[in-house]
Structure formats: structure tokens, C-alpha cells
Design a protein around this motif. Structure first.
Motif, mmCIF file in Angstrom:
data_model
loop_
_atom_site.group_PDB
_atom_site.id
_atom_site.type_symbol
_atom_site.label_atom_id
_atom_site.label_comp_id
_atom_site.label_asym_id
_atom_site.label_seq_id
_atom_site.Cartn_x
_atom_site.Cartn_y
_atom_site.Cartn_z
ATOM 1 N N GLU A 167 0.827 -1.209 0.000
ATOM 2 C CA GLU A 167 0.000 0.000 0.000
ATOM 3 C C GLU A 167 0.866 1.267 0.000
ATOM 4 O O GLU A 167 0.553 2.226 -0.701
ATOM 5 N N HIS A 186 -6.697 -2.243 -3.610
ATOM 6 C CA HIS A 186 -6.262 -1.969 -2.238
ATOM 7 C C HIS A 186 -6.708 -3.107 -1.346
ATOM 8 O O HIS A 186 -7.771 -3.695 -1.547
ATOM 9 N N ASN A 188 -7.575 -4.525 2.490
ATOM 10 C CA ASN A 188 -7.977 -4.189 3.848
ATOM 11 C C ASN A 188 -7.144 -5.046 4.809
ATOM 12 O O ASN A 188 -7.266 -6.263 4.811
ATOM 13 N N THR A 189 -6.315 -4.403 5.605
ATOM 14 C CA THR A 189 -5.406 -5.147 6.483
ATOM 15 C C THR A 189 -6.075 -5.620 7.783
ATOM 16 O O THR A 189 -5.506 -6.422 8.518
ATOM 17 N N SER A 190 -7.285 -5.180 8.054
ATOM 18 C CA SER A 190 -7.936 -5.547 9.332
ATOM 19 C C SER A 190 -8.225 -7.048 9.425
ATOM 20 O O SER A 190 -8.295 -7.596 10.521
#
Length: 193
Positions: A167, A186, A188-190
Motif C-alpha cells: 500500500e 487496495h 484491507n489489512t484488518s
């Protein structure tokens, strides 16, 4: 339609790219490739119908020599290439040592290292065989690069820290400002560990 054969033809017909490949080949490096932006930018320039080449910050020459991982060797090879083509921003790296710098498990070859580049569209390499035929390697395939899609390689998509690196690179490189038709994925790292 863009395919591996068309990419190879585009490179073969590009006198500047062939001169660079011949210069790199002249070093006789083990398991050598010119990779990343050298190949990717050519493809994206053609797909965007650019009449002029997008300038490259560097020409990435990689090789794999586990017997000598001294960084000084890489600098010697860069100096040799500068003598051949002084106006080229050469960058030479021995992938047998780059895992240390990148804090990753050791690579088994240059192609293994290419497969672990951050983006699939950048995980490309070219070199010349003994008869100066262009050889293209794309361990993550060419689908993303020819479809103007920027996605993380499987290696970078599976780890939160590597996704953050991916990112950050997307922001830093800002490729969409040059190649407006790109589609950037992109992550989402959550949901990652």
C-alpha cells in the motif's frame, strides 16, 4: 491482443531495450534478469498509446550468486555497466542476499525473488539467451499487467506487514498519475494477521 509473444516482440523491436539487454548479458552473471519497471513500463506505455517512453528511475538488473553475496560485487557490476552505457541508471542486485535486506526467507533463484516482488504487474523479468532471443519470465502471470491491474503478489497479499509495504508503494509510486487507465487494488489489512 497483448500476450507473451507480443511482449517479447515489443522488446525485440525496441533498439534501446535490446542495447540494455545486450549490455547486461555481457557481464555473464549467473541467473540474470532485467526486471520490474523495465518490462512493466514498456507494456503500460504501449497500452496507453504513448508515443514516448516513460522515464525509468532505474534499470533493475538482478542475478543469483550464493557463493559471493558481498554488496561490493554488485557495485563493481554497476560500474562495468556504466562504462558500457553511461547514461543508464543501473541498479544491480544479487538476489542471494536481498532477502536479508528485505527481512524475508532466502530466495532459491532470481525467478523465486521476482515472484515475491510486491505487485504482480512488476513481477516480470527479461533476458537474452545464447542466441540473443528475448526470454520473458512472469511467475505471477501477465494477466494483471496487460489488463492494467495493480495487485499484490500472493506473497505480499498474505501478510499484514507486507500489505502495508504494498500500500505504501502504491502511494509512493503514484503510477495512476502516469498511466491513467490503471486499476489499483487496495487490501484491507484488518482481516490479516
Amino acid at each position: 491482443m497483448m500476450d507473451k509473444g507480443k511482449i517479447i516482440t515489443l522488446i525485440k523491436e525496441d533498439e534501446w531495450m535490446m542495447e540494455i539487454l545486450l549490455a547486461a548479458k555481457s557481464l555473464n552473471l549467473p541467473d540474470w534478469w532485467i526486471c520490474a519497471g523495465f518490462v512493466r513500463s514498456k507494456i503500460w506505455d504501449v497500452l496507453h498509446n504513448f508515443s514516448e517512453r516513460t522515464p525509468l528511475p532505474d534499470i533493475d538488473v538482478i542475478y543469483f550468486d550464493s557463493k559471493n553475496i558481498d554488496e561490493i560485487e554488485e557495485k563493481k557490476f554497476e560500474e562495468m555497466l556504466i562504462k558500457i552505457m553511461p547514461n543508464i541508471p543501473w541498479s544491480v542486485k544479487n538476489e542471494a542476499r536481498m532477502h536479508i535486506k528485505s527481512n524475508m526467507p532466502p530466495y532459491s533463484s532470481s525467478v523465486d525473488a521476482i515472484s515475491k516482488f510486491p505487485e504482480t504487474a512488476t513481477a516480470l523479468g527479461v533476458k537474452l539467451d545464447s542466441k540473443n532471443n528475448v526470454i520473458l519470465v512472469a511467475p505471477c502471470g501477465i494477466s494483471d499487467v496487460i489488463n492494467l491491474e495493480v495487485k499484490p503478489t500472493p506473497f505480499f497479499a498474505e501478510d499484514k506487514l507486507r500489505v502495508e509495504i504494498y500500500e505504501d508503494r502504491i502511494v509512493q509510486k503514484n503510477w495512476k498519475s502516469i498511466w491513467s487507465n490503471l486499476k489499483v487494488e487496495h487490501i484491507n489489512t484488518s482481516s490479516l494477521i
